[in-house]
Design a protein around this motif. Structure first.
Motif, PDB file in Angstrom:
ATOM      1  N   GLU A 169      -1.769 -14.787  10.932  1.00  0.00           N
ATOM      2  CA  GLU A 169      -0.239 -14.196  11.090  1.00  0.00           C
ATOM      3  C   GLU A 169       0.160 -14.498   9.654  1.00  0.00           C
ATOM      4  N   HIS A 170      -0.636 -14.905   8.812  1.00  0.00           N
ATOM      5  CA  HIS A 170      -0.098 -14.994   7.420  1.00  0.00           C
ATOM      6  C   HIS A 170      -0.435 -13.968   6.321  1.00  0.00           C
ATOM      7  N   VAL A 171       0.504 -13.335   5.946  1.00  0.00           N
ATOM      8  CA  VAL A 171       0.106 -12.027   5.040  1.00  0.00           C
ATOM      9  C   VAL A 171      -0.598 -12.399   3.831  1.00  0.00           C
ATOM     10  N   GLU A 172       0.088 -13.796   3.248  1.00  0.00           N
ATOM     11  CA  GLU A 172      -0.811 -14.375   1.795  1.00  0.00           C
ATOM     12  C   GLU A 172      -1.870 -14.566   2.106  1.00  0.00           C
ATOM     13  N   VAL A 173      -2.334 -14.933   3.493  1.00  0.00           N
ATOM     14  CA  VAL A 173      -3.897 -15.178   3.531  1.00  0.00           C
ATOM     15  C   VAL A 173      -4.736 -13.912   3.439  1.00  0.00           C
ATOM     16  N   MET A 174      -4.003 -12.923   4.286  1.00  0.00           N
ATOM     17  CA  MET A 174      -4.675 -11.480   4.141  1.00  0.00           C
ATOM     18  C   MET A 174      -4.712 -10.801   2.782  1.00  0.00           C
ATOM     19  N   TYR A 175      -3.701 -11.120   1.942  1.00  0.00           N
ATOM     20  CA  TYR A 175      -3.773 -10.503   0.453  1.00  0.00           C
ATOM     21  C   TYR A 175      -5.063 -11.396  -0.155  1.00  0.00           C
ATOM     22  N   VAL A 176      -5.272 -12.503  -0.079  1.00  0.00           N
ATOM     23  CA  VAL A 176      -6.237 -13.204  -0.869  1.00  0.00           C
ATOM     24  C   VAL A 176      -7.512 -12.752  -0.321  1.00  0.00           C
ATOM     25  N   ALA A 177      -7.760 -12.800   1.146  1.00  0.00           N
ATOM     26  CA  ALA A 177      -8.959 -12.227   1.829  1.00  0.00           C
ATOM     27  C   ALA A 177      -9.296 -11.119   1.069  1.00  0.00           C
TER      28      ALA A 177
END
Length: 264
Positions: A173-181
């Motif tokens: 649910e963390h957008v920041e994690v999605m960006y990094v991935a």
């Protein structure tokens, strides 16, 4: 959640590692298509086309991440065929009769992949008329312009990007994690693009294998658009098995060439 809190959460790191692996695996489909398409361009612009296609894939993925709510809304039904009756088990239709934008995009992308892969297989198998008549083989000119290649890459980038982002949304649910991935996965694609394309270009049998992969991926996209969800593990296991067999074929072929060259 604050960045410091995210960095100190082991669950977030586990989600990030898993998501990076998933995004890299999903990016393989995209990369194979870009490799095959760019190899049909003149040699001096192939690398530019590959890098342009991958950068566009990154831009699309990051752009879609900024519109997460809209992406999720793509799963809402917009078309209902209204088919009812005992068409399958338990008295329900054996295929999806309600379609969302996501379903329609997957079906369109799958049909496009099947069409492109079939067309490329025909180009690889069919001999020009001159060669059929016994004339010397004629080197084929590049069949694509740079613009045409980029347009086709963009079309498939859209399909693969939506699939990629929806996978990310389902895993964290963390957008920041999605960006990094997404950034890490696309960076891996960028590093792998040239070696993969050169390998495919130097080994014609690998081209046919890659086209077979694209056919399979296209059919899976169509099936998913109609509600038949195929576990990704089966698909990638089949691809890995086929790639392993092809690696053995290449190894055997090179061993024979070495024996022939040494006079034995």
């Amino acid at each position: 959640m604050a960045i410091t809190a995210l960095l100190s959460d082991p669950a977030v790191w586990a989600a990030l590692a898993t998501l990076i692996v998933m995004e890299v695996v999903l990016g393989i489909d995209n990369l194979i298509f870009i490799a095959i398409l760019s190899n049909k361009l003149p040699e001096n612009i192939r690398q530019t086309a590959r890098r342009t296609g991958i950068v566009l894939a990154l831009v699309m993925r990051l752009g879609l991440l900024t519109a997460i709510a809209w992406i999720i809304s793509l799963q809402s039904t917009i078309l209902d065929l209204g088919i009812t009756g005992p068409l399958g088990d338990h008295g329900v239709p054996s295929f999806e009769t309600q379609f969302s934008w996501k379903d329609l995009i997957l079906i369109a992308g799958g049909l496009f992949l099947v069409y492109k892969a079939t067309k490329e297989i025909h180009h690889s198998v069919d001999l020009p008329e001159a060669e059929k008549a016994g004339a010397a083989p004629v080197k084929k000119a590049a069949e694509l312009t740079f613009t045409a290649a980029i347009v086709q890459i963009i079309a498939l980038d859209i399909v693969f990007s939506i699939d990629s982002i929806l996978t990310a949304v389902g895993m964290t649910e963390h957008v920041e994690v999605m960006y990094v991935a997404v950034v890490v996965a696309v960076a891996v694609m960028l590093l792998a693009a040239d070696p993969l394309s050169n390998f495919i270009n130097k080994n014609p049998s690998v081209v046919m294998l890659a086209l077979g992969f694209l056919l399979m991926i296209g059919m899976v996209l169509i099936a998913e658009g109609f509600g038949a969800h195929v576990p990704k593990g089966y698909i990638y296991t089949a691809m890995a098995f086929s790639a392993g067999i092809e690696a053995l074929n290449l190894w055997s072929r090179r061993a024979k060439e070495k024996r022939g060259g040494s006079g034995h």
